[in-house]
Design an enzyme around this catalytic site. Structure first.
Site, PDB file in Angstrom:
ATOM      1  CD  GLU A  62      -7.201 -18.223   8.175  1.00 24.93           C
ATOM      2  OE1 GLU A  62      -7.867 -17.559   9.422  1.00 24.93           O
ATOM      3  OE2 GLU A  62      -6.822 -19.551   7.802  1.00 24.93           O
TER       4      GLU A  62
ATOM      5  CG  LEU B 205      -1.998  -1.100   0.981  1.00 28.42           C
ATOM      6  CD1 LEU B 205      -3.086  -1.179   2.643  1.00 28.42           C
ATOM      7  CD2 LEU B 205      -3.501  -0.320  -0.139  1.00 28.42           C
TER       8      LEU B 205
ATOM      9  CG  HIS C   1      -5.375  -6.427   4.538  1.00 24.57           C
ATOM     10  ND1 HIS C   1      -5.536  -5.363   4.831  1.00 24.57           N
ATOM     11  CD2 HIS C   1      -3.767  -6.180   4.788  1.00 24.57           C
ATOM     12  CE1 HIS C   1      -4.531  -4.172   5.170  1.00 24.57           C
ATOM     13  NE2 HIS C   1      -3.156  -5.355   4.995  1.00 24.57           N
TER      14      HIS C   1
ATOM     15  CG  ASN D 139       1.360  -3.121 -10.950  1.00 28.60           C
ATOM     16  OD1 ASN D 139       2.321  -3.649  -9.476  1.00 28.60           O
ATOM     17  ND2 ASN D 139       0.203  -3.079 -10.318  1.00 28.60           N
TER      18      ASN D 139
END
Length: 182
Positions: free
Chosen positions: A88, A60, A91, A115
């Site tokens: 799991e 991020l 996120h 990227n």
């Protein structure tokens, strides 16, 4: 099956003037990041370009670091590297989508970015994609940045001023109406 497909790879661009790239990596999975970096460095050097490297805490933060570098430094392009492995929780989707969106928005502003942030289901997929002897996604990201730099140089300045700034060539006195607009 992806392993049996063949893909066309553009010839490596050539440059008349020096090229300097910034590799921004999120080394959360250090071994995978190291392979991505090795592939990117090799591709950049094969094109006769130079590079600097910075690390950020996670995927991020990669777009933010590139944005800061663009405002405060003099790089021709950027290589974004990292790895996000599905876990799991949701996120994974947030990190994948927002890091990609951030890089895309910077690219639409004229930055030349490759990227190489891997978004995978498991570690095994990441290892194969990062390995310079396998899929070499770090090298591919560097190649993408180099190709965008070459396009920008072919077409001239990739940045055009927006709005009223010191670079504007149109001035009120140039209108021939004394600046009244009449």
């Amino acid at each position: 099956m992806a392993g049996t497909e063949t893909h066309y790879i553009l010839p490596r661009p050539e440059f008349d003037a020096p090229v300097k790239l910034l590799i921004v990596v999120a080394p959360y999975y250090k071994d995978i990041a190291d392979d991505l970096i090795a592939g990117a460095k090799a591709e950049i050097e094969a094109a006769g370009a130079t590079w600097d490297l910075v690390e950020v805490p996670g995927a991020l933060e990669v777009p933010s670091a590139i944005g800061i570098a663009d405002r405060l430094s003099n790089f021709d392009g950027y290589v974004a590297l990292g790895c996000v492995i599905r876990g799991e929780t949701t996120h994974y989707e947030t990190v994948c989508n927002d890091s990609s969106r951030g890089l895309t928005l910077l690219g639409l502003q004229g930055l030349c970015i490759g990227n190489g942030i891997l978004t995978v289901e498991n570690r095994e997929q990441a290892v194969v994609r990062a390995d310079p002897a396998e899929q070499n996604k770090g090298g591919g990201a560097a190649a993408a940045a180099l190709h965008l730099i070459a396009l920008g140089r072919k077409w001239g300045n990739t940045r055009k001023p927006v709005g009223f700034g010191s670079g504007d060539t149109y001035k009120l006195a140039d209108r021939g109406d004394g600046g009244t607009g009449a």
